[in-house]
Design an enzyme around this catalytic site. Structure first.
Site, mmCIF file in Angstrom:
data_model
loop_
_atom_site.group_PDB
_atom_site.id
_atom_site.type_symbol
_atom_site.label_atom_id
_atom_site.label_comp_id
_atom_site.label_asym_id
_atom_site.label_seq_id
_atom_site.Cartn_x
_atom_site.Cartn_y
_atom_site.Cartn_z
ATOM 1 N N ASP A 1 40.416 36.434 39.958
ATOM 2 C CA ASP A 1 41.372 37.528 40.097
ATOM 3 C C ASP A 1 41.422 38.080 41.522
ATOM 4 O O ASP A 1 40.529 38.819 41.933
ATOM 5 C CB ASP A 1 40.994 38.650 39.112
ATOM 6 C CG ASP A 1 42.014 39.773 39.101
ATOM 7 O OD1 ASP A 1 43.124 39.597 39.655
ATOM 8 O OD2 ASP A 1 41.703 40.846 38.536
ATOM 9 N N ASP B 1 48.426 37.754 43.489
ATOM 10 C CA ASP B 1 47.453 38.124 42.468
ATOM 11 C C ASP B 1 47.192 36.954 41.512
ATOM 12 O O ASP B 1 47.970 36.722 40.594
ATOM 13 C CB ASP B 1 47.990 39.345 41.705
ATOM 14 C CG ASP B 1 47.058 39.803 40.612
ATOM 15 O OD1 ASP B 1 45.954 39.233 40.465
ATOM 16 O OD2 ASP B 1 47.420 40.757 39.889
#
Ligand SMILES: *[C@@H]1O[C@H](CO)[C@@H](O)[C@H](O)[C@H]1NC(C)=O
Length: 410
Positions: free
Chosen positions: A73, A271
């Site tokens: 992440d 992201d």
């Protein structure tokens, strides 16, 4: 809720040793190696955009080392693992969880302040554990305490390091149904905050403050820390603008089929924790219109009964691969203006479409306003397939270059 929380805290406090003192950064002195240049680490990835919806990495923690799989992440800082402290809201079996053994980080430690920065940790007794809570954009959250343990990290040449790193021991998770993929035990947070594993490795002078990933459209790929595997030519770069810890780029304009769309001034967050790409309401609406108009007269029709994603189309017969309809769609281009020069990130149809289980093609660009993203735009995994994406925190820039993500760099 409060009752359960305090119960867990008590249980954890019992295992907190009285002997942890000072800063965990001290332990890094064992691994400091000024003689050598900083190292690069490469980690194979598993996962895919659809149907799994995540890319994960396996890291070994503890002594003896045990494997844990993390959702990669780049949209959060803290690395945490589901933790048998014991656990509430864990998605994996107890045997797969991390078992803390008297290794909580005290709240007086500087890493605890780094975690809570710019606020201060609550720390009435300096030996108390360092609590954390992270919340994700999709309403999921993890609560727990920081622990420190050794990670076994292999170098490209096969040698390994065992730095002691701080991470979250998550014993209270809340996730909206399908979020945390059952197969991953935690989240590897790669944003630029001090608590991130990468920042800790950089503080230990083990690697450069540069990392990247290469997500394969066939599934898998690799993640790397350090700059040794970055090609010396062919990389496009744009400046990172940093109002916070996100990897934000822009302003950029959006082109469709190589033509201007009038969509300008976009800020985009890269992201890898997001499966799909999100645009703000206005941009999303415009893209949906552009794609819809372009499909007029083409052999695909809207379908309403496929709930895989908001917009799906049916072909003449069920599809197996996006490549079968790729030529009915056009490439989106994100054009970054860096002073006098431009750099362009191409998003071809296979980087914004998926094929659903029933063989329809669905739009993997979603309405950010619907998930509360307000005005930010997010470039998710789907649009980063087949390129090496480089996050350079030293030069504050983000790079990309077409790459064969199926081959681990040597
Ligand atoms: C995007 O979401 C917002 C908020 O839910 C909604 O008002 C808007 O109509 C949506 N746009 C499209 C094109 O669906």
């Amino acid at each position: 809720m409060i009752l359960r929380l305090s119960l867990l805290l008590i249980l954890l406090l019992i295992i907190v040793p009285q002997s942890i003192q000072g800063s965990i950064f001290k332990t890094f002195s064992n691994t400091l190696s000024p003689k050598y240049p900083p190292y690069s680490f490469v980690f194979p990835l598993s996962g895919n955009v659809f149907p799994l919806g995540y890319y994960s990495v396996s890291l070994q923690i503890g002594n003896p080392p045990k494997d844990f799989t993390f959702d990669v992440d780049t949209g959060s800082d803290l690395t945490w693992v589901q933790c048998d402290a014991p656990c509430s809201g864990c998605t994996v079996r107890t045997e797969l969880q991390y078992k803390p053994k008297s290794n909580t980080v005290p709240c007086s430690d500087s890493i605890c302040s780094a975690l809570h920065w710019p606020q201060k940790p609550e720390c009435l007794n300096p030996k108390e554990q360092c609590d954390y809570e992270v919340e994700y954009a999709d309403q999921g959250s993890s609560m727990g305490a920081l622990v420190v343990d050794q990670f076994s990290l292999k170098l490209l040449d096969g040698s390994s390091f065992v730095p002691r790193l701080a991470f979250g021991c998550g014993y209270d998770q809340h996730f909206p149904s399908a979020h945390l993929p059952p197969a991953t035990v935690g989240v590897l947070g790669l944003e630029k905050g001090k608590i991130s594993i990468l920042t800790q490795l950089v503080s230990a002078r083990l690697t450069r403050n540069v990392f990247g990933h290469c997500l394969s459209s066939k599934g898998g790929g690799y993640l790397f820390f350090g700059d040794n595997v970055i090609p010396s030519t062919g990389v496009s770069w744009t400046t990172l603008v940093s109002p916070n810890n996100h990897y934000t780029t822009g302003p950029a304009e959006l082109l469709y089929n190589g033509k201007a769309t009038g969509l300008n001034g976009l800020k985009l967050i890269f992201d890898s924790g997001s499966t799909y790409t999100y645009f703000n309401r206005k941009t999303y609406q415009a893209i949906v219109n552009l794609i819809g108009n372009n499909l007029k007269g083409k052999p695909v029709k809207d379908v309403k009964d496929d709930k895989t994603l908001a917009i799906c189309w049916k072909g003449a017969k069920p599809l197996k691969s996006v490549l079968e309809v790729k030529n009915l769609f056009k490439t989106l281009t994100i054009n970054f203006k860096n002073g006098r020069t431009n750099s362009q990130l191409q998003i071809p149809p296979e980087s914004y479409l998926i094929v659903s289980k029933t063989g329809n093609v669905c739009l993997g660009i979603l309405n950010g306003s619907e998930v509360g993203l307000q005005d930010s735009n997010v470039i998710g995994d789907i649009s980063m397939q087949g390129v090496m994406v480089i996050y350079d925190n030293e030069k504050q820039q983000l790079g990309w270059v077409s790459a064969d993500c199926d081959k681990l760099p040597k």
